[in-house]
Scaffold this motif. Structure first.
Motif, PDB file in Angstrom:
ATOM      1  N   UNK A  44      10.265  48.029  23.327  1.00 26.45           N
ATOM      2  CA  UNK A  44      10.863  47.965  25.002  1.00 26.45           C
ATOM      3  C   UNK A  44       9.723  46.929  25.467  1.00 26.45           C
ATOM      4  N   UNK A  45       9.926  45.911  26.591  1.00 28.46           N
ATOM      5  CA  UNK A  45       9.139  44.805  26.487  1.00 28.46           C
ATOM      6  C   UNK A  45       9.508  44.964  28.523  1.00 28.46           C
ATOM      7  N   UNK A  46       8.579  44.745  28.974  1.00 32.18           N
ATOM      8  CA  UNK A  46       8.656  44.836  30.587  1.00 32.18           C
ATOM      9  C   UNK A  46       9.944  43.369  30.911  1.00 32.18           C
ATOM     10  N   UNK A  47      10.433  44.326  31.631  1.00 31.24           N
ATOM     11  CA  UNK A  47      11.257  43.579  32.191  1.00 31.24           C
ATOM     12  C   UNK A  47      13.337  44.344  31.839  1.00 31.24           C
ATOM     13  N   UNK A  48      12.905  44.780  30.100  1.00 28.68           N
ATOM     14  CA  UNK A  48      14.005  45.362  29.973  1.00 28.68           C
ATOM     15  C   UNK A  48      14.413  46.656  30.965  1.00 28.68           C
ATOM     16  N   UNK A  49      15.767  47.376  30.119  1.00 30.06           N
ATOM     17  CA  UNK A  49      16.501  48.433  31.037  1.00 30.06           C
ATOM     18  C   UNK A  49      16.331  49.287  29.917  1.00 30.06           C
ATOM     19  N   UNK A  50      14.804  50.280  30.866  1.00 28.11           N
ATOM     20  CA  UNK A  50      15.084  51.713  29.993  1.00 28.11           C
ATOM     21  C   UNK A  50      16.669  52.740  29.524  1.00 28.11           C
ATOM     22  N   UNK A  51      16.459  53.408  28.290  1.00 29.52           N
ATOM     23  CA  UNK A  51      17.436  53.310  27.663  1.00 29.52           C
ATOM     24  C   UNK A  51      17.554  54.825  28.663  1.00 29.52           C
TER      25      UNK A  51
ATOM     26  N   UNK B 159       8.731  47.943  34.612  1.00 23.77           N
ATOM     27  CA  UNK B 159       8.281  46.766  35.648  1.00 23.77           C
ATOM     28  C   UNK B 159       6.820  46.987  34.700  1.00 23.77           C
ATOM     29  N   UNK B 160       6.238  47.854  33.477  1.00 25.65           N
ATOM     30  CA  UNK B 160       4.941  47.769  33.035  1.00 25.65           C
ATOM     31  C   UNK B 160       5.473  48.706  32.153  1.00 25.65           C
ATOM     32  N   UNK B 161       4.410  48.653  31.065  1.00 28.70           N
ATOM     33  CA  UNK B 161       4.526  49.017  29.867  1.00 28.70           C
ATOM     34  C   UNK B 161       3.303  50.386  30.289  1.00 28.70           C
ATOM     35  N   UNK B 162       2.994  51.329  29.565  1.00 31.45           N
ATOM     36  CA  UNK B 162       1.800  52.655  29.456  1.00 31.45           C
ATOM     37  C   UNK B 162       1.169  52.187  28.948  1.00 31.45           C
ATOM     38  N   UNK B 163      -0.019  51.870  29.525  1.00 31.43           N
ATOM     39  CA  UNK B 163      -1.245  51.733  28.248  1.00 31.43           C
ATOM     40  C   UNK B 163      -1.889  52.930  26.982  1.00 31.43           C
ATOM     41  N   UNK B 164      -2.502  52.899  26.377  1.00 30.59           N
ATOM     42  CA  UNK B 164      -3.343  53.525  25.224  1.00 30.59           C
ATOM     43  C   UNK B 164      -3.827  55.111  26.101  1.00 30.59           C
ATOM     44  N   UNK B 165      -4.605  54.588  27.438  1.00 27.05           N
ATOM     45  CA  UNK B 165      -5.347  55.849  28.216  1.00 27.05           C
ATOM     46  C   UNK B 165      -4.212  56.288  28.980  1.00 27.05           C
ATOM     47  N   UNK B 166      -2.950  55.690  29.562  1.00 26.87           N
ATOM     48  CA  UNK B 166      -2.014  56.386  30.789  1.00 26.87           C
ATOM     49  C   UNK B 166      -1.551  57.622  29.618  1.00 26.87           C
ATOM     50  N   UNK B 167      -1.500  57.300  28.104  1.00 24.46           N
ATOM     51  CA  UNK B 167      -0.555  57.919  27.118  1.00 24.46           C
ATOM     52  C   UNK B 167      -1.712  59.188  27.304  1.00 24.46           C
ATOM     53  N   UNK B 168      -2.471  58.823  26.544  1.00 24.30           N
ATOM     54  CA  UNK B 168      -3.407  59.605  26.554  1.00 24.30           C
ATOM     55  C   UNK B 168      -4.505  60.806  28.297  1.00 24.30           C
TER      56      UNK B 168
END
Length: 201
Positions: A126-133, A140-149
């Motif tokens: 996935x990339x910013x601007x793609x449609x979520x499956x 709009x933005x991808x989650x960072x490692x810190x956000x996942x943590x």
């Protein structure tokens, strides 16, 4: 049997005292030589009465000590049984806390693996601007490692809490087991003391 023996000794002593009193009366009526013989006989009997009195006192002391030791043994046994119950309850609490900790630890590990795997897949596909499956919305933005943590934070907090509960339960389990062992030793020692007292009769 011991009470009967003590009663017999008392009766014998009382009987001998009555005989002595009768002999004292008879002595006053006897001549000098007879008085001397009678007095010696009386002295011998007085010694026997004193010895009997001392034996009765010794038996009473031994009986009193046996009663005290028996009461102490019963008290120790009661405390030992209570300590065993407390140790059993503490063991059950520890087993439960240990199981909860293991389950929480396994959950954190599984969630970490899932989040790591999902984050890698999401970043690679996935990339910013793609449609979520999943939801059909634009990404709009991808989650960072810190956000996942941070998603794991509540699970980690729960794991830490369960770790503390486990440590506390283990400490209580060890303390109650030590108490039970100490009371078991006290019971054995008191049983030996009581056997010694009983053998003194």
């Amino acid at each position: 049997a011991q009470a009967d023996s003590l009663e017999n000794m008392r009766q014998t002593r009382n009987s001998m005292q009555k005989e002595l009193e009768a002999m004292y009366s008879a002595i006053s009526a006897m001549d000098k030589e007879g008085k001397t013989r009678a007095r010696n006989d009386l002295d011998d009997r007085m010694s026997l009465v004193k010895e009997a009195g001392m034996s009765v006192r010794e038996m009473l002391k031994a009986s009193d000590r046996k009663s005290k030791e028996t009461a102490m043994l019963q008290s120790y046994k009661k405390l030992y049984n209570e300590a065993c119950k407390a140790a059993g309850a503490a063991l059950e609490s520890f087993v439960l806390a240990d199981r909860r900790y293991a389950e929480a630890s396994a959950m954190v590990d599984r969630m970490r693996d899932s989040v790591d795997t999902w984050a890698k897949v999401a970043r690679s596909k996935l990339n910013t601007g793609d449609i979520c499956p999943l939801c059909g919305q634009e990404i709009l933005s991808l989650t960072s490692d810190a956000e996942f943590e941070s998603m794991l934070a509540p699970l980690k907090e729960d794991l830490e809490k369960k770790s503390e509960e486990r440590k506390s339960a283990e400490a209580v389990m060890n303390d109650t087991a030590a108490d039970a062992r100490a009371w078991e030793k006290a019971v054995r020692t008191e049983q030996e003391t009581l056997e010694t007292v009983e053998n003194e009769y």
